[in-house]
Scaffold this active site. Structure first.
Site, PDB file in Angstrom:
ATOM      1  N   ILE A 168       2.269  -7.226 -13.259  1.00 14.85           N
ATOM      2  CA  ILE A 168       2.677  -5.823 -12.986  1.00 14.85           C
ATOM      3  C   ILE A 168       4.064  -5.858 -12.208  1.00 14.85           C
ATOM      4  O   ILE A 168       4.728  -4.805 -12.722  1.00 14.85           O
ATOM      5  CB  ILE A 168       1.671  -5.398 -12.171  1.00 14.85           C
ATOM      6  N   GLU A 183     -11.942   0.837   2.646  1.00 13.25           N
ATOM      7  CA  GLU A 183     -11.787   2.036   1.640  1.00 13.25           C
ATOM      8  C   GLU A 183     -13.306   2.579   1.696  1.00 13.25           C
ATOM      9  O   GLU A 183     -14.117   1.744   1.346  1.00 13.25           O
ATOM     10  CB  GLU A 183     -11.396   1.520   0.176  1.00 13.25           C
ATOM     11  N   HIS A 185      -6.719   4.543  -4.112  1.00 11.74           N
ATOM     12  CA  HIS A 185      -6.914   3.336  -5.104  1.00 11.74           C
ATOM     13  C   HIS A 185      -6.914   3.830  -6.661  1.00 11.74           C
ATOM     14  O   HIS A 185      -7.730   3.511  -7.478  1.00 11.74           O
ATOM     15  CB  HIS A 185      -7.986   2.447  -4.801  1.00 11.74           C
TER      16      HIS A 185
END
Length: 526
Positions: free
Chosen positions: A151, A260, A278
């Site tokens: 990434i 989260e 997310h």
């Protein structure tokens, strides 16, 4: 056929691929830990996303489980040490959502630079605050990238397309790779001091947890912008809140949080903070890609023993397997010989690859050697996943080296066990391209196939041994299939490997050891 459980919501393509491959599959999402523990013992494979938590307790109940596939990159919801110890392969899908996460990082960077979410909210509230939302350009700014993997490298390319100068911190890439990416490699302090924007693309590990903390935030440029679309916990959220509130940072954007969803998080009250729930991998294309990838990987392993993108075992590409498999088999056989001849107190396994094999991917061969050794010495069930873990757990060092030439052989693998009481060494090769052969033991040359039941004899090289041994085995009704000899020098120490048609029990071995000039007798199963 193997049976797979899909326990998290993912694209229906995953289930379809499993069925097309001939696997049995159940889709049961939203299971409680107790519900999952109650049924996991029925499955060979488990396909998950981030909702399922595969704990040591659940793994202990997974008697048949061979592989866990994560449709995504992060595997922090899987107890990797527990899975490794139990011999369960854990795979992720690092390529299915790389583009979408990189694009989301760029979107967050642009949104913070131009305050797009805040301006949208203001306009919807009936205001026209044009002067309040004066932003900054990305063009000719310095972007600091922490981590240049799949990434991170895509973020680098896209940032360069926007005219940004990119500097990077990554201790795991070479200068040549950095040159290929067109980035300047720097240390962390240098990156913090120079970057206008900082983006993070590392896994959450002990070394990266709280990496962006008060101390490192203080090293950043006044007015810098921080983005994290990697893993929650890399940024210390309390310290980030203080840096934003004080004006040290111009802005920050998080796609991931320590908890989260974030509840009662003071960051959410700040005007110079933006966030998303997310969403890094949340595109239609990415969801389909990771579902396809995880289903194909699990199927390939369960049906063809092909390991791809495993986080706890060396991966072998399907195209590599035909070349590597004979060497993997040879390595395991050599390990089994040593494991059955070794005494206790194993300290180190030394492996030397010479000739053609030295130019291959030797990691899976090394793992197979360790497996072969340990499965003959330990009571646990040993496989390619847990062998390195169990070696480390017992303080056994693994040393590996390579040589370009293998003397008169095309390839040679030499393995030495270093023990509390001395050492033991064997070497092997392949004949006819795929048949494993033992070619020496403790520097005594011989040639022997590595299969079946083999009687090992250590003796003094004196006349009459073969006659005494042949007579003894004949009296016991044990047929000799082949006989292989090696010796240091005439009259010195010698070894015999005798392939026999039936196993020899302990009582007979003790009687055999009383034959003239016999020093040791062992029964090997290969």
């Amino acid at each position: 056929m193997p049976k797979v459980l899909i326990s998290d919501k993912m694209s229906p393509r995953a289930e379809q691929i499993f069925r097309e491959q001939g696997l049995e599959v159940d889709v049961r999402t939203g299971l409680s830990p107790d519900d999952l523990k109650a049924i996991i013992g029925d499955y060979d494979g488990l396909a998950i996303r981030s909702a399922t938590k595969v704990t040591a307790d659940i793994l202990a109940a997974a008697g048949k489980l061979k592989v866990i596939g994560r449709a995504g990159i992060g595997v922090d919801n899987v107890d990797i040490p527990a899975a490794s110890k139990q011999g369960v392969i854990v795979m992720n899908t690092p390529f299915g959502n790389t583009v979408t996460t990189a694009e989301h990082t760029i979107a967050l960077m642009m949104s913070t630079a131009r305050m797009i979410p805040q301006a949208t909210a203001s306009l919807r509230a009936g205001k026209w605050e044009k002067n309040r939302f004066e932003g900054v350009e990305l063009y000719q700014k310095t972007l600091g990238v922490i981590g240049t993997g799949n990434i991170g490298s895509l973020v680098v390319q896209r940032a360069q397309g926007l005219g940004m100068h990119v500097i990077a911190y990554d201790p795991y890439i070479s200068k040549a790779r950095a040159d290929d990416l067109g980035v300047e490699l720097v240390d962390l302090d240098n990156l913090f001091a120079r970057a206008d924007f900082i983006t993070i693309h590392t896994p959450l590990t002990d070394s990266t947890r709280n990496l962006i903390n008060a101390a490192n935030l203080s090293k950043m440029k006044q007015g810098a912008i921080v983005i994290n679309a990697a893993r929650g916990g890399i940024v210390n959220e309390a310290d980030l809140h203080e840096a934003l509130k004080s004006g040290k940072l111009r802005a920050a954007a998080l796609d991931v949080f320590e908890t989260e969803p974030p509840k009662d998080n003071p960051l959410l009250d700040l005007d110079n903070f933006i966030c998303t729930p997310h969403l890094g991998a949340s595109t239609e294309e990415a969801q389909i890609n990771v579902a396809i990838q995880v289903a194909e990987q699990i199927s390939a392993f369960l049906l063809r023993s092909v390991v791809q993108n495993a986080v706890n075992i060396p991966a072998v590409a399907e195209t590599e397997l035909p070349v590597l498999q004979p060497y993997i088999n040879l390595g395991e056989k050599l390990g089994m010989v040593l494991g059955q001849l070794a005494s206790s107190g194993l300290r180190r396994i030394e492996i030397e690859y010479a000739g053609e094999v030295s130019r291959l991917n030797t990691k899976p061969i090394t793992t197979s050697i360790v497996k072969g050794v340990l499965q003959c010495m330990l009571p646990e069930t040993i496989n390619l996943v847990n062998a390195p873990f169990l070696a480390r757990e017992r303080g056994i060092e693994i040393d590996q080296s390579s040589r370009e030439q293998a003397q008169e052989l095309r390839s040679r693998i030499r393995v030495t066990l270093v023990m509390d009481q001395g050492s033991l060494e064997v070497a092997g090769t392949l004949v006819h391209g795929h048949q494993p052969r033992l070619v020496s033991i403790n520097n005594m040359d011989l040639e022997m196939g590595l299969s079946g039941k083999v009687l090992y004899i250590a003796n003094q090289d004196q006349p009459g041994l073969i006659g005494h041994l042949g007579t003894f085995l004949a009296e016991q009704g044990i047929n000799i299939a082949s006989f292989h000899l090696g010796r240091e020098c005439p009259g010195g120490r010698a070894v015999s490997f005798v392939a026999v048609d039936a196993s020899i029990d302990k009582d007979l071995l003790q009687k055999l050891q009383k034959l003239p000039n016999v020093l040791e007798a062992r029964m090997l199963t290969l």
